[in-house]
Write a protein that holds these residues in place. Structure first.
Motif, short mmCIF file in Angstrom:
data_model
loop_
_atom_site.label_atom_id
_atom_site.label_comp_id
_atom_site.label_asym_id
_atom_site.label_seq_id
_atom_site.Cartn_x
_atom_site.Cartn_y
_atom_site.Cartn_z
N ILE A 227 0.73 8.56 9.62
CA ILE A 227 1.99 9.25 9.14
C ILE A 227 2.89 8.67 10.17
O ILE A 227 3.89 8.14 9.97
N GLU A 228 2.32 9.09 11.61
CA GLU A 228 3.28 8.44 12.71
C GLU A 228 3.64 6.90 12.93
O GLU A 228 4.67 6.59 13.03
N LYS A 229 2.61 6.45 12.59
CA LYS A 229 2.58 4.78 13.04
C LYS A 229 3.63 4.05 11.87
O LYS A 229 4.52 3.42 12.21
N SER A 230 3.60 4.57 10.72
CA SER A 230 4.46 4.06 9.54
C SER A 230 5.81 4.36 9.93
O SER A 230 6.60 3.81 9.68
N ARG A 231 6.14 5.80 10.43
CA ARG A 231 7.34 6.10 10.61
C ARG A 231 7.98 5.33 12.00
O ARG A 231 9.13 4.82 11.96
N LEU A 259 1.18 18.34 9.15
CA LEU A 259 1.05 17.15 9.84
C LEU A 259 2.32 16.34 9.55
O LEU A 259 2.89 15.78 10.54
N VAL A 260 2.84 16.09 8.30
CA VAL A 260 4.03 15.35 8.06
C VAL A 260 5.11 16.14 8.77
O VAL A 260 6.17 15.54 9.28
N ALA A 261 5.20 17.43 8.59
CA ALA A 261 6.34 18.32 9.10
C ALA A 261 6.51 17.95 10.84
O ALA A 261 7.26 18.01 11.38
N ASP A 262 5.55 18.10 11.09
CA ASP A 262 5.08 18.12 12.65
C ASP A 262 5.51 16.70 13.24
O ASP A 262 5.85 16.48 14.42
N GLY A 264 8.03 15.11 12.21
CA GLY A 264 9.31 14.97 12.31
C GLY A 264 10.16 14.68 10.99
O GLY A 264 11.20 14.57 10.99
N PHE A 265 9.29 14.71 9.82
CA PHE A 265 9.93 14.47 8.49
C PHE A 265 10.37 15.73 8.02
O PHE A 265 10.19 16.89 8.42
N GLN A 266 11.47 15.63 7.22
CA GLN A 266 12.13 16.57 6.66
C GLN A 266 11.77 16.78 5.15
O GLN A 266 12.09 17.96 4.64
N GLN A 267 11.17 16.02 4.58
CA GLN A 267 10.59 16.18 3.18
C GLN A 267 9.53 15.38 2.91
O GLN A 267 9.69 14.02 3.48
N ALA A 268 8.84 15.42 1.63
CA ALA A 268 7.80 14.83 1.36
C ALA A 268 7.60 14.72 -0.10
O ALA A 268 7.67 16.04 -0.76
N CYS A 269 7.30 13.69 -0.82
CA CYS A 269 7.04 13.65 -2.18
C CYS A 269 5.73 13.39 -2.52
O CYS A 269 4.95 12.59 -2.15
N THR A 270 5.14 14.26 -3.59
CA THR A 270 3.66 14.16 -4.20
C THR A 270 3.89 13.26 -5.57
O THR A 270 5.07 12.65 -5.77
N SER A 271 2.73 13.27 -6.21
CA SER A 271 2.68 12.64 -7.50
C SER A 271 2.62 13.57 -8.60
O SER A 271 2.34 13.21 -9.63
N GLU A 272 2.43 14.76 -8.26
CA GLU A 272 2.36 15.92 -9.02
C GLU A 272 3.65 15.83 -9.94
O GLU A 272 4.86 15.65 -9.50
#
Length: 311
Positions: A227-231, A259-262, A264-272
């Motif tokens: 997560i961090e490395k891609s950011r 983990l995504v929130a920690d 520093g991301f503000q939103q995340a998309c699923t495939s649901e």
């Protein structure tokens, strides 16, 4: 309908391309995408994904809004989708798996090996790791069997490690050597192209891990690294803040959203599948995946999820 599906809808795409061989069903034709955008612009209010979440955080009504996203960062986003989005003054979030920048997606390499043609093989034997049972794919002279083989191979590899994926690709190439190159639209954005996309008002760049693996099967530290490395890679390459994330293959564990929130991301998309209302979790945003259909059918499909203007 509104009682069942209130709120906004977030659409997910992969490719906008005219291709004859799309066994994974990732492409929407240029014409269909153009017509779908016209429907969205006339029947809903197109808004960026970050702005959608900001409005939700502020307690504002999100009914009748639609955000557009693209997973993986195919080159045809720049070639085909970006001009059409600019035409309707819309911005899409493009999620990039940074380990695939400047190199072919592994699943597109599988698609390439099994592309129909005069030199196509009749059968393939594949082992998915040392000591594993050999899988025989046969009857590959038939397009339906080839399509099924591609889907099965990609399903088996979706949560495999890089060593296993590389070994399987090597097995495929030994048995089905071909001079064919992947079609240009099936390639990821190169670094220079990604910079061009990031500079456009019609694109918001989001992270999609480094290796496009299934986060849900990884330990916490490996997830955090992906997560961090891609950011960090994207922010260094584009010079822009990256605040949106997409879970590759829709895979996440119980702790992944935190983990995504920690990070520093503000939103995340699923495939649901679903809509996103004022009570929705911004780190578990559901999406709808439009099929490759023209305007009239698309409008009917979309109306199952949200109330359209004039309908």
């Amino acid at each position: 309908r509104k009682l069942l599906f209130p709120g906004a809808v977030v659409l997910g795409y992969h490719r906008v391309a005219d291709t004859q061989w799309d066994p994974l069903g990732l492409a929407v034709s240029i014409r269909d995408f153009s017509e779908q955008l016209d429907v969205l612009a006339s029947k809903l209010t197109i808004i960026s994904l970050p702005e959608l979440v900001r409005r939700q955080h502020a307690g504002r009504n999100v009914d009748g809004l639609v955000a557009i996203t693209f997973d993986d960062g195919y080159r045809d986003y720049l070639q085909n989708a970006l001009p059409l989005l600019s035409r309707v003054d819309a911005q899409a979030t493009v999620f990039i798996a940074t380990g695939s920048t400047d190199r072919a997606f592994w699943w597109e390499q599988v698609v390439q090996v099994l592309t129909p043609g005069e030199d196509a093989v009749e059968s393939l034997r594949v082992r998915f790791g040392p000591g594993s049972q050999e899988i025989l794919y046969r009857g590959l002279s038939l397009a339906a069997n080839r399509r099924q083989a591609v889907c099965d191979l990609c399903h088996r590899l979706r949560d495999a490690d890089k060593v296993t994926i590389a070994d399987v690709l090597a097995q495929l190439r030994r048995q089905a050597p071909s001079s064919r190159c992947p079609e240009s639209g099936g390639m990821p954005l190169a670094s220079g192209e990604l910079k061009r996309v990031a500079a456009s008002d019609a694109a918001d760049i989001g992270a999609h891990t480094v290796d496009h693996g299934c986060l849900g099967v990884l330990d916490h530290e490996t997830q955090r690294y992906q997560i961090e490395k891609s950011r960090d890679d994207l922010q260094e390459l584009t010079g822009r803040s990256v605040v949106s994330f997409s879970y590759p293959n829709g895979s996440l564990s119980r702790v992944t959203p935190k983990l995504v929130a920690d990070c520093g991301f503000q939103q995340a998309c699923t495939s649901e599948e679903g809509s996103f209302d004022r009570r929705g979790d911004p780190f578990r945003i559901p999406r709808l995946w439009p099929p490759g259909i023209p305007a009239a059918e698309f409008e009917q499909w979309l109306s199952r999820w949200t109330e359209l203007k004039g309908v």
